[in-house]
Design an enzyme around this catalytic site. Structure first.
Site, PDB file in Angstrom:
ATOM      1  N   TYR A  30     -14.981   0.532   9.057  1.00 57.06           N
ATOM      2  CA  TYR A  30     -13.529   0.744   9.193  1.00 57.06           C
ATOM      3  C   TYR A  30     -13.098   0.411  10.627  1.00 57.06           C
ATOM      4  O   TYR A  30     -12.127  -0.314  10.849  1.00 57.06           O
ATOM      5  CB  TYR A  30     -13.234   2.203   8.854  1.00 57.06           C
ATOM      6  CG  TYR A  30     -11.800   2.646   9.010  1.00 57.06           C
ATOM      7  CD1 TYR A  30     -10.793   2.117   8.213  1.00 57.06           C
ATOM      8  CD2 TYR A  30     -11.459   3.630   9.943  1.00 57.06           C
ATOM      9  CE1 TYR A  30      -9.484   2.555   8.345  1.00 57.06           C
ATOM     10  CE2 TYR A  30     -10.145   4.076  10.073  1.00 57.06           C
ATOM     11  CZ  TYR A  30      -9.169   3.525   9.262  1.00 57.06           C
ATOM     12  OH  TYR A  30      -7.869   3.955   9.383  1.00 57.06           O
ATOM     13  N   GLY A  69       0.843  -1.202   0.000  1.00 56.33           N
ATOM     14  CA  GLY A  69       0.000   0.000   0.000  1.00 56.33           C
ATOM     15  C   GLY A  69       0.868   1.237   0.000  1.00 56.33           C
ATOM     16  O   GLY A  69       0.524   2.266   0.593  1.00 56.33           O
ATOM     17  N   ILE A 121      -3.842  11.890   9.873  1.00 57.48           N
ATOM     18  CA  ILE A 121      -2.464  12.258   9.503  1.00 57.48           C
ATOM     19  C   ILE A 121      -2.508  13.432   8.520  1.00 57.48           C
ATOM     20  O   ILE A 121      -3.215  13.395   7.514  1.00 57.48           O
ATOM     21  CB  ILE A 121      -1.725  11.055   8.864  1.00 57.48           C
ATOM     22  CG1 ILE A 121      -1.731   9.849   9.819  1.00 57.48           C
ATOM     23  CG2 ILE A 121      -0.297  11.443   8.486  1.00 57.48           C
ATOM     24  CD1 ILE A 121      -1.054  10.054  11.164  1.00 57.48           C
ATOM     25  N   ASP A 171      -1.009  -7.240  -5.173  1.00 56.23           N
ATOM     26  CA  ASP A 171      -2.331  -7.199  -4.544  1.00 56.23           C
ATOM     27  C   ASP A 171      -2.214  -7.954  -3.215  1.00 56.23           C
ATOM     28  O   ASP A 171      -1.801  -9.117  -3.196  1.00 56.23           O
ATOM     29  CB  ASP A 171      -3.326  -7.896  -5.492  1.00 56.23           C
ATOM     30  CG  ASP A 171      -4.739  -7.924  -4.943  1.00 56.23           C
ATOM     31  OD1 ASP A 171      -4.927  -7.657  -3.736  1.00 56.23           O
ATOM     32  OD2 ASP A 171      -5.648  -8.216  -5.738  1.00 56.23           O
ATOM     33  N   ILE A 172      -2.619  -7.320  -2.130  1.00 58.52           N
ATOM     34  CA  ILE A 172      -2.482  -7.938  -0.796  1.00 58.52           C
ATOM     35  C   ILE A 172      -3.278  -9.248  -0.693  1.00 58.52           C
ATOM     36  O   ILE A 172      -2.963 -10.108   0.123  1.00 58.52           O
ATOM     37  CB  ILE A 172      -2.914  -6.936   0.302  1.00 58.52           C
ATOM     38  CG1 ILE A 172      -2.465  -7.413   1.678  1.00 58.52           C
ATOM     39  CG2 ILE A 172      -4.418  -6.685   0.274  1.00 58.52           C
ATOM     40  CD1 ILE A 172      -2.526  -6.390   2.766  1.00 58.52           C
TER      41      ILE A 172
HETATM   42  C1  AKB Z   1      -9.751   8.274   8.556  1.00 57.99           C
HETATM   43  O1  AKB Z   1     -10.192   9.429   8.731  1.00 57.99           O
HETATM   44  O2  AKB Z   1     -10.465   7.324   8.181  1.00 57.99           O
HETATM   45  C2  AKB Z   1      -8.307   8.007   8.867  1.00 57.99           C
HETATM   46  C3  AKB Z   1      -8.123   7.517  10.265  1.00 57.99           C
HETATM   47  C4  AKB Z   1      -8.250   8.459  11.391  1.00 57.99           C
HETATM   48  O3  AKB Z   1      -7.881   6.371  10.484  1.00 57.99           O
HETATM   49  N1  AKB Z   1      -7.529   9.182   8.637  1.00 57.99           N
END
Ligand code: AKB
Length: 317
Positions: free
Chosen positions: A143, A8, A173, A54-55
């Site tokens: 996520y 990545g 970040i 590709d992972i």
């Molecule tokens: C996101 O906003 O999804 C990322 C995170 C904080 O993991 N930058």
């Protein structure tokens, strides 16, 4: 010398982590990989060792690891929080499926594996301010679900099989080389570009919404330092809170105005990203990282903004 594979590598973190690792471990010891063709890469990545990978392709990944005698992998492959809500099944497949694949390869080939977790691993029932290292984790985004599962899976592979898994919970970040994509915290990068280009920014996150953020040099330092840390000192391994600064949009705008006094900002709140931001901590307690491996950030809102504006004014000329 370590032989490192960064997966990545063409994303926001990878495009700066690769040159940083090369400056420490040597050009020939760091291989970058991503789904992209070499011809699609930016300038920094284009120069060194690169493999299109590709992972989810186990055979291809094993072949690259053998070809370069890799002993450590940085796994930066992920669909971030906002895009994850548009494609939850793909998010699970890539974030978790990719990690499972790499953990199995790491077990068989005795690799060290870095996988970042995130502030996204927390949820609305987590204590919001000074969020403890060990606390309630019931995230409501896909996520976040993949990040909590990933933390636990990495712990499991360490305990059960002795795989040298390590990781940190990254905040948003902020950087000036490659734009982030598909995250909730991306506004804190976009705002600098728009401030310089247009003198105005329309923010999709509501005034007063605090989130942890970190400047790229500290992110790179965290990624290297955790992998170099003395393993006998690590009690947590895969989920260290790492914090540098916490702010809300008005504070960021005010800091930018110190450099661009005419800068203006208004709001057009995106309910999906706002919902995710509301479910995340305002600020994390990173004392475990400080105690166990000496974590200490260098950048706060003030010196990060100075640097971002200086670099972007040059870049966007
Ligand atoms: C996101 O906003 O999804 C990322 C995170 C904080 O993991 N930058």
């Amino acid at each position: 010398m370590k032989k490192i594979l960064v997966m990545g590598a063409a994303g926001q973190i990878g495009s700066e982590l690769v040159p940083h690792l090369r400056s420490i471990y040597g050009e020939q010891n760091v291989v970058a990989s991503d789904l992209k063709e070499r011809s699609e890469l930016g300038d920094t990545l284009n120069k060194g060792l690169y493999e299109k990978l590709d992972i989810l392709d186990t055979e291809g990944t094993v072949a690259v690891i053998k070809k370069y005698n890799i002993d450590s992998v940085y796994n930066l492959v992920a669909l971030l929080s906002s895009v994850g809500e548009q494609k939850p099944q793909l998010s699970w497949k890539i974030n978790l499926g990719g990690l499972v694949n790499l953990l199995e390869i790491s077990r068989e080939m005795k690799l060290a594996l870095f996988t970042p977790s995130s502030i996204g691993a927390f949820g609305p029932s987590t204590p919001k301010v000074n969020t403890p290292q060990d606390t309630i984790q019931r995230p409501t985004s896909i996520y976040g679900v993949t990040k909590v599962a990933g933390e636990l899976l990495c712990d499991y592979y360490f305990k059960k099989y002795g795989v040298d898994t390590r990781g940190v919970r990254f905040p948003g970040i902020i950087s000036n080389v490659t734009l982030p994509g598909g995250g909730t915290t991306d506004y804190a990068v976009d705002i600098y570009y728009e401030a310089i280009r247009k003198g105005h920014y329309t923010c999709y996150i509501k005034k007063g919404t605090f989130m942890d953020m970190m400047y790229m040099p500290d992110c790179l330092k965290a990624a290297v330092d955790i992998m170099e840390a003395d393993p006998s000192k690590l009690k947590h391994r895969n989920c260290f809170n790492v914090a540098a600064m916490s702010f809300e949009p008005e504070m960021l705008a005010a800091e930018i105005r110190k450099h661009i006094p005419s800068f203006t900002m208004d709001y057009n709140v995106d309910p999906v990203r706002q919902g995710i931001a509301d479910s995340w901590p305002d600020s994390m307690d990173d004392s475990a990282a400080r105690e166990e491996w000496g974590w200490k950030p260098e950048f706060d809102l003030k010196n990060m903004t100075e640097d971002m504006i200086k670099v972007l004014k040059e870049k966007l000329k």
